[in-house]
Design a protein around this motif. Sequence first.
Motif, PDB file in Angstrom:
ATOM      1  N   ALA A   1       0.836  -1.196   0.000  1.00 48.95           N
ATOM      2  CA  ALA A   1       0.000   0.000   0.000  1.00 48.95           C
ATOM      3  C   ALA A   1       0.879   1.258   0.000  1.00 48.95           C
ATOM      4  N   HIS A   2       2.085   1.144   0.551  1.00 49.55           N
ATOM      5  CA  HIS A   2       3.042   2.255   0.510  1.00 49.55           C
ATOM      6  C   HIS A   2       4.140   1.893  -0.462  1.00 49.55           C
ATOM      7  N   LEU A   3       4.614   2.863  -1.196  1.00 54.15           N
ATOM      8  CA  LEU A   3       5.676   2.546  -2.156  1.00 54.15           C
ATOM      9  C   LEU A   3       6.936   3.337  -1.819  1.00 54.15           C
ATOM     10  N   ASP A   4       7.294   3.293  -0.567  1.00 55.27           N
ATOM     11  CA  ASP A   4       8.515   3.983  -0.150  1.00 55.27           C
ATOM     12  C   ASP A   4       9.653   2.976  -0.008  1.00 55.27           C
ATOM     13  N   LEU A   5      10.832   3.490   0.304  1.00 58.38           N
ATOM     14  CA  LEU A   5      11.935   2.590   0.605  1.00 58.38           C
ATOM     15  C   LEU A   5      11.655   2.013   1.992  1.00 58.38           C
ATOM     16  N   PRO A   6      11.610   0.695   2.120  1.00 59.71           N
ATOM     17  CA  PRO A   6      11.257   0.119   3.423  1.00 59.71           C
ATOM     18  C   PRO A   6      12.295   0.426   4.509  1.00 59.71           C
ATOM     19  N   GLY A   7      11.873   0.239   5.761  1.00 56.47           N
ATOM     20  CA  GLY A   7      12.776   0.397   6.906  1.00 56.47           C
ATOM     21  C   GLY A   7      13.253   1.836   7.030  1.00 56.47           C
ATOM     22  N   ASP A   8      14.501   1.992   7.500  1.00 57.38           N
ATOM     23  CA  ASP A   8      15.012   3.357   7.709  1.00 57.38           C
ATOM     24  C   ASP A   8      15.962   3.793   6.589  1.00 57.38           C
ATOM     25  N   GLN A   9      15.759   3.227   5.396  1.00 53.05           N
ATOM     26  CA  GLN A   9      16.683   3.563   4.305  1.00 53.05           C
ATOM     27  C   GLN A   9      16.680   5.060   3.988  1.00 53.05           C
ATOM     28  N   SER A  10      15.495   5.671   3.975  1.00 52.40           N
ATOM     29  CA  SER A  10      15.441   7.103   3.656  1.00 52.40           C
ATOM     30  C   SER A  10      16.195   7.911   4.709  1.00 52.40           C
TER      31      SER A  10
ATOM     32  N   GLY B   1      27.997  15.654   3.742  1.00 55.29           N
ATOM     33  CA  GLY B   1      28.521  16.459   2.632  1.00 55.29           C
ATOM     34  C   GLY B   1      29.151  15.617   1.532  1.00 55.29           C
ATOM     35  N   LYS B   2      29.186  14.307   1.740  1.00 50.97           N
ATOM     36  CA  LYS B   2      29.794  13.445   0.717  1.00 50.97           C
ATOM     37  C   LYS B   2      28.764  13.101  -0.360  1.00 50.97           C
ATOM     38  N   PRO B   3      29.228  12.991  -1.614  1.00 48.01           N
ATOM     39  CA  PRO B   3      28.270  12.598  -2.655  1.00 48.01           C
ATOM     40  C   PRO B   3      27.719  11.189  -2.404  1.00 48.01           C
ATOM     41  N   VAL B   4      26.438  11.032  -2.684  1.00 48.77           N
ATOM     42  CA  VAL B   4      25.788   9.732  -2.469  1.00 48.77           C
ATOM     43  C   VAL B   4      25.196   9.238  -3.787  1.00 48.77           C
ATOM     44  N   VAL B   5      25.517   8.000  -4.131  1.00 44.77           N
ATOM     45  CA  VAL B   5      24.896   7.351  -5.290  1.00 44.77           C
ATOM     46  C   VAL B   5      23.933   6.294  -4.741  1.00 44.77           C
ATOM     47  N   LEU B   6      22.662   6.458  -5.068  1.00 41.56           N
ATOM     48  CA  LEU B   6      21.649   5.507  -4.602  1.00 41.56           C
ATOM     49  C   LEU B   6      21.344   4.525  -5.727  1.00 41.56           C
ATOM     50  N   THR B   7      21.522   3.252  -5.452  1.00 38.79           N
ATOM     51  CA  THR B   7      21.110   2.237  -6.423  1.00 38.79           C
ATOM     52  C   THR B   7      19.934   1.482  -5.820  1.00 38.79           C
ATOM     53  N   VAL B   8      18.842   1.445  -6.567  1.00 38.13           N
ATOM     54  CA  VAL B   8      17.630   0.806  -6.038  1.00 38.13           C
ATOM     55  C   VAL B   8      17.457  -0.555  -6.703  1.00 38.13           C
ATOM     56  N   MET B   9      17.409  -1.594  -5.883  1.00 34.05           N
ATOM     57  CA  MET B   9      17.202  -2.953  -6.392  1.00 34.05           C
ATOM     58  C   MET B   9      15.830  -3.392  -5.866  1.00 34.05           C
ATOM     59  N   ALA B  10      14.858  -3.385  -6.763  1.00 34.14           N
ATOM     60  CA  ALA B  10      13.481  -3.574  -6.290  1.00 34.14           C
ATOM     61  C   ALA B  10      12.658  -4.317  -7.333  1.00 34.14           C
ATOM     62  N   GLY B  11      11.492  -4.772  -6.901  1.00 38.05           N
ATOM     63  CA  GLY B  11      10.626  -5.540  -7.797  1.00 38.05           C
ATOM     64  C   GLY B  11       9.543  -4.698  -8.442  1.00 38.05           C
ATOM     65  N   ARG B  12       9.553  -3.416  -8.188  1.00 41.50           N
ATOM     66  CA  ARG B  12       8.492  -2.543  -8.709  1.00 41.50           C
ATOM     67  C   ARG B  12       9.004  -1.110  -8.696  1.00 41.50           C
ATOM     68  N   PRO B  13       8.289  -0.205  -9.384  1.00 41.09           N
ATOM     69  CA  PRO B  13       8.603   1.214  -9.237  1.00 41.09           C
ATOM     70  C   PRO B  13       8.271   1.656  -7.813  1.00 41.09           C
ATOM     71  N   LEU B  14       9.127   2.423  -7.233  1.00 42.52           N
ATOM     72  CA  LEU B  14       8.848   2.986  -5.905  1.00 42.52           C
ATOM     73  C   LEU B  14       8.686   4.494  -6.051  1.00 42.52           C
ATOM     74  N   CYS B  15       7.899   5.069  -5.163  1.00 45.19           N
ATOM     75  CA  CYS B  15       7.674   6.523  -5.218  1.00 45.19           C
ATOM     76  C   CYS B  15       8.709   7.193  -4.316  1.00 45.19           C
ATOM     77  N   ILE B  16       9.878   7.416  -4.859  1.00 43.50           N
ATOM     78  CA  ILE B  16      10.984   7.852  -4.004  1.00 43.50           C
ATOM     79  C   ILE B  16      11.586   9.159  -4.488  1.00 43.50           C
ATOM     80  N   GLY B  17      10.726  10.048  -4.984  1.00 40.61           N
ATOM     81  CA  GLY B  17      11.211  11.333  -5.489  1.00 40.61           C
ATOM     82  C   GLY B  17      12.019  12.101  -4.448  1.00 40.61           C
ATOM     83  N   ALA B  18      11.556  12.075  -3.195  1.00 38.16           N
ATOM     84  CA  ALA B  18      12.245  12.856  -2.158  1.00 38.16           C
ATOM     85  C   ALA B  18      13.622  12.264  -1.882  1.00 38.16           C
ATOM     86  N   ASP B  19      13.752  10.945  -1.935  1.00 40.09           N
ATOM     87  CA  ASP B  19      15.068  10.316  -1.738  1.00 40.09           C
ATOM     88  C   ASP B  19      15.990  10.669  -2.899  1.00 40.09           C
TER      89      ASP B  19
END
Length: 747
Positions: A479-488, A498-516
Motif C-alpha cells: 500500500a506504501h511505495l517507499d523505501l522500506p525500513g530506515d533507508q530514507s 557532505g559526501k556525494p551519495v549514489v543511490l542504487t535501487v534494487m526492487a521488484g516494482r517502481p517505488l515513489c521515491i522522489g524525495a530520496d
Amino acid sequence: MKKILPILALLTLIACQTKDPVEQKIDQLISQMTLDEKVAQMTQLAGGQITEDYENLVRAGLGSMLNNVGNEINHYQRIAVEESRLGIPMVFARDVIHGYRTIYPIPLGQAATFDLALVEEAARLTANEAIQAGIRWTFSPMVDIARDPRWGRIAEGYGEDTYLASQMGAATVRGYQGQDSIIRLAACVKHFVGYGASEGGRDYNTTWIPEVQLRETYLPPFKAAIDAGALSLMCAFNDLNGVPMSANKHLMKDILRDEWHYTGLLVSDYASSENMIKHGNCANLKEATLLSINAQMEMDMENRSYIPHLKELVNEGLVKEELIDQCVRDILRMKFRLGLFDNPYCSVEHPDYYNAESLQAAQRAAEESAVLLKNNGVLPLNAQPTVLVCGPLAHNQHDQNGTWCFDKLDSATITPLMAFRQWDKEGKIRLIEQLGKHWSREVNEQNTVQLTRLAKQADVVLYFGGEESILSGEARCRAHLDLPGDQSEQIRAIKATGKPVVLTVMAGRPLCIGADIDCVDATIYAFHGGTMQGPALANLIMGKVAPSGRLPVTFPQTVGQIPMYYNKKNSGRPTSNPVLYDDIPVGAAQFSIGADSYWLEYGDKPLYPFGYGLTYTTFEYGPVTLSDTILPFDSSPHCLIASCTITNTGNREAVAVPQLYIRDLVGSLTRPIRELKGFQRITIPAGEARTVRFELTADDLAYWHLAEGVTLGADGAYTCSAEPGEFHVWIAPNAAEGTPAKFILQD
Ligand code: BGC
C-alpha cells in the motif's frame, strides 16, 4: 449413390493418409484410452515429493506434474512410461520465470533493456539449464499489462505497455521453444486475461475491463505470444466482468478458440477452478468442474476436481466425450512436440549450470536493465576513488535475485560488494565496506551512526537499497511505495556529511521515491537483477559500461496518482499549467484555480515518464521527417518512413533508445495521447550522428472500436481498423519528450 460411396471411401482413405503422422498417433492413442485415463491425462498435480499416492496416480495415467526436478522426474517418468497401461510420458513443469540456476533480471527489468535479442537469448539459455533437470514446460512469459506498482506481480511482467509487452513476450517464447521441430521448453503464456488490472493493486482481486479495452490493451500480448508459437496458455485467477477466468467462456472459447483459432493447450492456474467456489459463481467442485470444462479448460492444475468429477459429468450427459477428446488431443500434441515419446528422461549426470555463456548474458542483461534516473555528474566515478559500499542490498545474495527463483544457489550470486572487492583488489578503487544492515525493512540506528562516520573517510558513498525479494511477486502487494525500513533516514544522514551519495535501487516494482532521489547525487534504478547484478552495477558505476536501460513503466510521484501510464486519454480538460495546493492563497474567496484535470498536490505529471533513462552522454534528437504527409488508407503497398537523426553530443559512446509514438487525433472512440509503435537500440559514438528509420502502415494505426452502425454490447460489435484523419508521429527519447511530425491517413 453406388458410384459415390467408393469415391467417398477413397477420399477418406486419402485424407487419413495425408493426415499429419503426429495427429494420427494421437488419434490412435485416444481410441485406446478409457475415460478414466483421459481424465487423468487432463490433470496436473504439484510434486516435490515421492509418495505412493502419486505413484499410483501416475500408473493410472496422470498427465503432468509441476515442481519436481531431476531424479524425481525420472522416477515418476519411468512409472508413467513403463507401468501405465499406454506408456504415455508425463510432462514436467515448473515456474522457471527469469532463469533456472543462472538468474536474469526479473521480467520487468528485462523489459527495461528494450533489447529483444538479449531477452530471447536469456530465455534460450534458461531453457538450456531447465531441460537438464527434466523441466520441459515453463509457466512463462507473463504478459499481463500492469499499471499499478502496488501489485506485487508487476515484477513478473513487462510493464505497462501493450506493444512492449507483446514484443518481449514473443521474444521470450522464441527463446524457450527454439526453432527446431522438437520444442525444447514449452512456453506457457499467462495469465489469460486482465489479471494485472486487479482493483487497488491487490492480488487476485476483481477486474472490470470493457471489451474495447481488453482488446486494445490486455489481449494483444497474448496474441503475439501465440503467434510466436507458444504451445500453451494459462488462465488467470481474477474474475473478469463478473466471471472468473477459469470459467470465462467468452474469453476462452469465443475469442481464444473461435476468433484466434488457438489450438494449443489451456491450463488452469493453481487451484483456480476450485477458487471459483470462493469467488461465488458455483457451489461445489462438481459445478466448478462443469464450468471449467465448458470453457475448454484442458488441464486442471492442482485442483483435484477433474479426476473425481469429470467422468461423472460425462456419464450424466452434461459433458460430451468429444470435448474431453479435444482436450486430451491438445495435451498429447504438446507432448509429441516436445519429443517426450522418444526421449522421456533427463540426464542428471553432468549438469552444465552457470556456464560462461549464461553468466555473460546474465551480466549483460543486468547492465542493460539498469536505468540511470539522475546524475549530477558524480557518475561514472573518477579514477581510484575511495568508496563506501553500504545499504541492505549491497551484499545480499538472496534478495538481488528477485521473485521466482526456486533453483538458484545463493552462493553463486555475485553482489555489488563482491564486485567492488574485486575492483579494490585490482587497485582501481579503495574500498570501505559497511554492512550491518541485512534486510530492507530493518531499522538500525547504530548502523546509521557507523555509516555517517565512515562516509567522512570516503570520496563517495554507494548506497544499495530497495526491497527484499519477498516484498514483490505473487501475493506481495504494497500500500506504501517507499523505501522500506530506515533507508530514507540513512540516505539523509549520509548526505548530511557532505559526501556525494549514489543511490542504487534494487526492487521488484517502481517505488515513489522522489524525495530520496532529490537528496542524492545520482540514482540508478536497477530492479532485481539476478546472479550477475553485482558486477553489472559496478561496471556501470565505474563507467566501464554506459547505462542504456529505459523505464518500461511510468514512475508515479505518489501512490495517490495510481494508475498512471503514459498512453492515457487526454480528458476533456487536460492541464498545462496546474495551480498547486501551496499556491492557493489561504482564505482568498475569489481565487480561481480553473477546472483542469490534475491533482492539487502533484499536478498531472509522473516522477519519471515511460521510456525515460539517462546515460553518460547526451543525445540530441533532430526533427522527425516523414517520407510523405499523406498515407493512403489501402495500405498494403504503402508505408510511411519516419526518420530522425540522433546526435551524440557528449564525449563518450553510448546507446540511444529512440521510441516511435503516434497519436490519432480524432477517433470514433477517444484515442490515447501517445501510443508506442516501435523502438530501437542504437550505439552512437561520441560526436557522431545516426539516422533511425521506422516504417508505419495503416495497420499500425488500427485500433478496436465499434463497427459502423452497431450498438454497444451487440455480438461482433467491435472491429479493428484505422480511421482516416490526422496523426502525429514522434521519435523521442521517452514518452514525454519530442515534437511531432504530422500526416493524414487518407481514405
Ligand atoms: C501462479 C502462476 C504459477 C502457478 C504454478 C500460481 O499461483 O499464479 O503464475 O505459474 O502458481 O506455480
